[in-house]
Write a protein that holds these residues in place. Structure first.
Motif, mmCIF file in Angstrom:
data_model
loop_
_atom_site.group_PDB
_atom_site.id
_atom_site.type_symbol
_atom_site.label_atom_id
_atom_site.label_comp_id
_atom_site.label_asym_id
_atom_site.label_seq_id
_atom_site.Cartn_x
_atom_site.Cartn_y
_atom_site.Cartn_z
ATOM 1 N N ALA A 43 -0.897 -0.428 10.888
ATOM 2 C CA ALA A 43 0.017 -1.444 10.367
ATOM 3 C C ALA A 43 0.485 -1.086 8.960
ATOM 4 O O ALA A 43 1.666 -1.259 8.622
ATOM 5 N N VAL A 44 -0.422 -0.586 8.126
ATOM 6 C CA VAL A 44 -0.048 -0.202 6.767
ATOM 7 C C VAL A 44 0.904 0.988 6.782
ATOM 8 O O VAL A 44 1.891 1.024 6.033
ATOM 9 N N VAL A 45 0.642 1.956 7.649
ATOM 10 C CA VAL A 45 1.530 3.116 7.763
ATOM 11 C C VAL A 45 2.939 2.668 8.152
ATOM 12 O O VAL A 45 3.941 3.156 7.604
ATOM 13 N N ALA A 46 3.045 1.718 9.070
ATOM 14 C CA ALA A 46 4.357 1.214 9.475
ATOM 15 C C ALA A 46 5.075 0.543 8.300
ATOM 16 O O ALA A 46 6.290 0.708 8.115
ATOM 17 N N ALA A 47 4.318 -0.206 7.474
ATOM 18 C CA ALA A 47 4.911 -0.862 6.309
ATOM 19 C C ALA A 47 5.374 0.161 5.275
ATOM 20 O O ALA A 47 6.447 0.029 4.674
ATOM 21 N N VAL A 48 4.564 1.209 5.076
ATOM 22 C CA VAL A 48 4.940 2.272 4.140
ATOM 23 C C VAL A 48 6.197 2.986 4.631
ATOM 24 O O VAL A 48 7.116 3.278 3.846
ATOM 25 N N ARG A 49 6.265 3.243 5.923
ATOM 26 C CA ARG A 49 7.444 3.894 6.492
ATOM 27 C C ARG A 49 8.689 3.049 6.229
ATOM 28 O O ARG A 49 9.758 3.577 5.885
ATOM 29 N N GLU A 50 8.555 1.734 6.346
ATOM 30 C CA GLU A 50 9.684 0.838 6.073
ATOM 31 C C GLU A 50 10.141 0.954 4.619
ATOM 32 O O GLU A 50 11.349 1.002 4.327
ATOM 33 N N VAL A 51 9.179 1.012 3.683
ATOM 34 C CA VAL A 51 9.525 1.108 2.253
ATOM 35 C C VAL A 51 10.231 2.421 1.961
ATOM 36 O O VAL A 51 11.257 2.453 1.270
ATOM 37 N N VAL A 52 9.720 3.522 2.499
ATOM 38 C CA VAL A 52 10.313 4.839 2.222
ATOM 39 C C VAL A 52 11.692 4.950 2.858
ATOM 40 O O VAL A 52 12.651 5.439 2.232
ATOM 41 N N ARG A 53 11.840 4.468 4.085
ATOM 42 C CA ARG A 53 13.125 4.562 4.783
ATOM 43 C C ARG A 53 14.177 3.642 4.189
ATOM 44 O O ARG A 53 15.381 3.871 4.373
ATOM 45 N N HIS A 54 13.744 2.595 3.481
ATOM 46 C CA HIS A 54 14.695 1.713 2.797
ATOM 47 C C HIS A 54 15.593 2.511 1.859
ATOM 48 O O HIS A 54 16.756 2.162 1.643
ATOM 49 N N PHE A 55 15.040 3.606 1.299
ATOM 50 C CA PHE A 55 15.792 4.433 0.357
ATOM 51 C C PHE A 55 16.334 5.706 1.008
ATOM 52 O O PHE A 55 16.927 6.533 0.329
ATOM 53 N N ASP A 56 16.108 5.857 2.318
ATOM 54 C CA ASP A 56 16.512 7.082 3.018
ATOM 55 C C ASP A 56 16.011 8.304 2.262
ATOM 56 O O ASP A 56 16.723 9.298 2.087
ATOM 57 N N HIS A 57 14.763 8.232 1.818
ATOM 58 C CA HIS A 57 14.201 9.296 0.982
ATOM 59 C C HIS A 57 13.829 10.522 1.805
ATOM 60 O O HIS A 57 13.262 10.416 2.887
ATOM 61 N N GLN A 58 14.148 11.694 1.267
ATOM 62 C CA GLN A 58 13.730 12.968 1.839
ATOM 63 C C GLN A 58 13.110 13.794 0.717
ATOM 64 O O GLN A 58 13.811 14.203 -0.201
ATOM 65 N N GLY A 59 11.829 14.015 0.782
ATOM 66 C CA GLY A 59 11.141 14.753 -0.270
ATOM 67 C C GLY A 59 9.700 14.302 -0.370
ATOM 68 O O GLY A 59 9.228 13.476 0.430
ATOM 69 N N PRO A 60 8.946 14.825 -1.343
ATOM 70 C CA PRO A 60 7.533 14.467 -1.474
ATOM 71 C C PRO A 60 7.314 12.966 -1.718
ATOM 72 O O PRO A 60 8.139 12.309 -2.365
ATOM 73 N N VAL A 61 6.195 12.488 -1.205
ATOM 74 C CA VAL A 61 5.813 11.080 -1.385
ATOM 75 C C VAL A 61 4.380 11.039 -1.911
ATOM 76 O O VAL A 61 3.479 11.651 -1.341
ATOM 77 N N GLY A 62 4.175 10.302 -3.000
ATOM 78 C CA GLY A 62 2.835 10.031 -3.495
ATOM 79 C C GLY A 62 2.464 8.610 -3.145
ATOM 80 O O GLY A 62 3.293 7.702 -3.246
ATOM 81 N N LEU A 63 1.238 8.401 -2.717
ATOM 82 C CA LEU A 63 0.795 7.072 -2.285
ATOM 83 C C LEU A 63 -0.525 6.716 -2.940
ATOM 84 O O LEU A 63 -1.443 7.539 -3.003
ATOM 85 N N THR A 64 -0.625 5.488 -3.423
ATOM 86 C CA THR A 64 -1.904 5.016 -3.955
ATOM 87 C C THR A 64 -2.672 4.312 -2.849
ATOM 88 O O THR A 64 -2.105 3.821 -1.870
ATOM 89 N N PHE A 65 -3.993 4.241 -3.048
ATOM 90 C CA PHE A 65 -4.863 3.537 -2.097
ATOM 91 C C PHE A 65 -5.927 2.787 -2.888
ATOM 92 O O PHE A 65 -6.509 3.348 -3.826
ATOM 93 N N PRO A 66 -6.205 1.525 -2.518
ATOM 94 C CA PRO A 66 -7.202 0.740 -3.261
ATOM 95 C C PRO A 66 -8.631 1.063 -2.842
ATOM 96 O O PRO A 66 -9.335 0.242 -2.257
ATOM 97 N N GLY A 67 -9.065 2.281 -3.164
ATOM 98 C CA GLY A 67 -10.410 2.732 -2.829
ATOM 99 C C GLY A 67 -10.578 4.176 -3.243
ATOM 100 O O GLY A 67 -9.670 4.780 -3.814
ATOM 101 N N VAL A 68 -11.731 4.728 -2.961
ATOM 102 C CA VAL A 68 -12.020 6.114 -3.316
ATOM 103 C C VAL A 68 -11.250 7.047 -2.381
ATOM 104 O O VAL A 68 -11.223 6.847 -1.169
ATOM 105 N N VAL A 69 -10.611 8.067 -2.976
ATOM 106 C CA VAL A 69 -9.868 9.065 -2.210
ATOM 107 C C VAL A 69 -10.362 10.452 -2.645
ATOM 108 O O VAL A 69 -10.271 10.801 -3.827
ATOM 109 N N VAL A 70 -10.867 11.235 -1.705
ATOM 110 C CA VAL A 70 -11.352 12.590 -1.989
ATOM 111 C C VAL A 70 -10.636 13.556 -1.057
ATOM 112 O O VAL A 70 -10.765 13.447 0.169
ATOM 113 N N ASP A 71 -9.862 14.469 -1.632
ATOM 114 C CA ASP A 71 -9.109 15.454 -0.839
ATOM 115 C C ASP A 71 -8.268 14.787 0.242
ATOM 116 O O ASP A 71 -8.194 15.259 1.386
ATOM 117 N N GLY A 72 -7.626 13.687 -0.124
ATOM 118 C CA GLY A 72 -6.735 13.004 0.810
ATOM 119 C C GLY A 72 -7.416 12.107 1.816
ATOM 120 O O GLY A 72 -6.758 11.427 2.606
#
Length: 248
Positions: A43-72
């Protein structure tokens, strides 16, 4: 260079925008959607896709996450669905967006932005960036170098996670006025100051927009305590910075 996009995934909202990396500001007005409930990965991935596609963005995307992230890979999930634990989040977003993607802790992203372009710019020694929102995020820097995934909102304070006592969500949940909440924040700042002896504490998160209502109520302390300059855009800017660095 190719446009870089930042997405800030929070417990209540997901917001994103293209970022002007030279100035550390949003290149366009951000687009925000509510974080799905439950906040399962699909569900979160679908919401993120909606946000990115709102701008018709093509290129790198950085994403934050509310928790520990190690090597992605997301290894904790205090304020989102437990299905994130152990997940290759970076790979999941890369596949879903069909774009280069980098994932990092949300407070670390905010801290990167504030130390490069905001209240922590040029500050040597120990700097602590704290984001008050659904929880309490933390980013610790030593002479400008990030110590990732500190998660200091989960320090124990009076037998509970500190964020249960002092986050802005706790303020709303208990109906505290600004003075009552400032007392809780002071107690938390006493703890982190004792442990890390920072020269500077930067207060960020959504509540930083109203810093004049509570910062003057805090007690004086050794560390300078200042509001975040990038306010609630810091996570988006920092996420884009991390994506640009990883794809350079």
């Amino acid at each position: 260079m190719t446009a870089v996009f930042g997405v800030d995934i929070g417990g209540s909202g997901i917001k994103g925008a293209p970022v002007d990396l030279a100035r550390g500001v949003l290149a366009q007005e951000r687009h925000k959607v509510l974080t799905p409930q439950p906040s399962a990965p699909e569900a979160v991935v679908a919401a993120v896709r909606e946000v990115v596609r709102h701008f018709d963005h093509q290129g790198p995307v950085g994403l934050t996450f509310p928790g520990v992230v190690v090597d992605g890979r997301t290894t904790t999930a205090a304020n989102v669905d437990k299905g994130w634990i152990g997940l290759d989040a970076a790979g999941l977003f890369r596949e879903a967006l069909d774009l280069p993607a980098v994932v990092l802790n949300d407070a670390d992203a905010a801290g990167l932005a504030e130390t490069a372009h905001g209240a922590g710019r040029g500050q040597e020694g120990v700097v602590l960036v704290l984001t008050f929102g659904t929880g309490i995020g933390s980013a610790l820097f030593v002479d400008g170098v990030l110590v990732p995934n500190t998660e200091l909102g989960h320090l124990e304070l009076r037998g509970k996670d500190a964020e249960r006592r002092a986050s802005s969500a706790a303020k709303e949940r208990h109906g505290w006025n600004w003075e009552q909440w400032a007392g809780r924040v002071d107690e938390y700042l006493d703890l982190v100051e004792m442990l890390f002896s920072p020269q500077l504490i930067v207060i960020g998160g959504g509540v930083s927009r109203k810093h004049e209502k509570f910062l003057p109520l805090l007690r004086g302390r050794r560390a300078r305590v200042v509001p975040a300059e990038l306010r609630n855009d810091a996570g988006i800017v920092g996420a884009a910075m991390a994506a640009a660095l990883a794809t350079a």
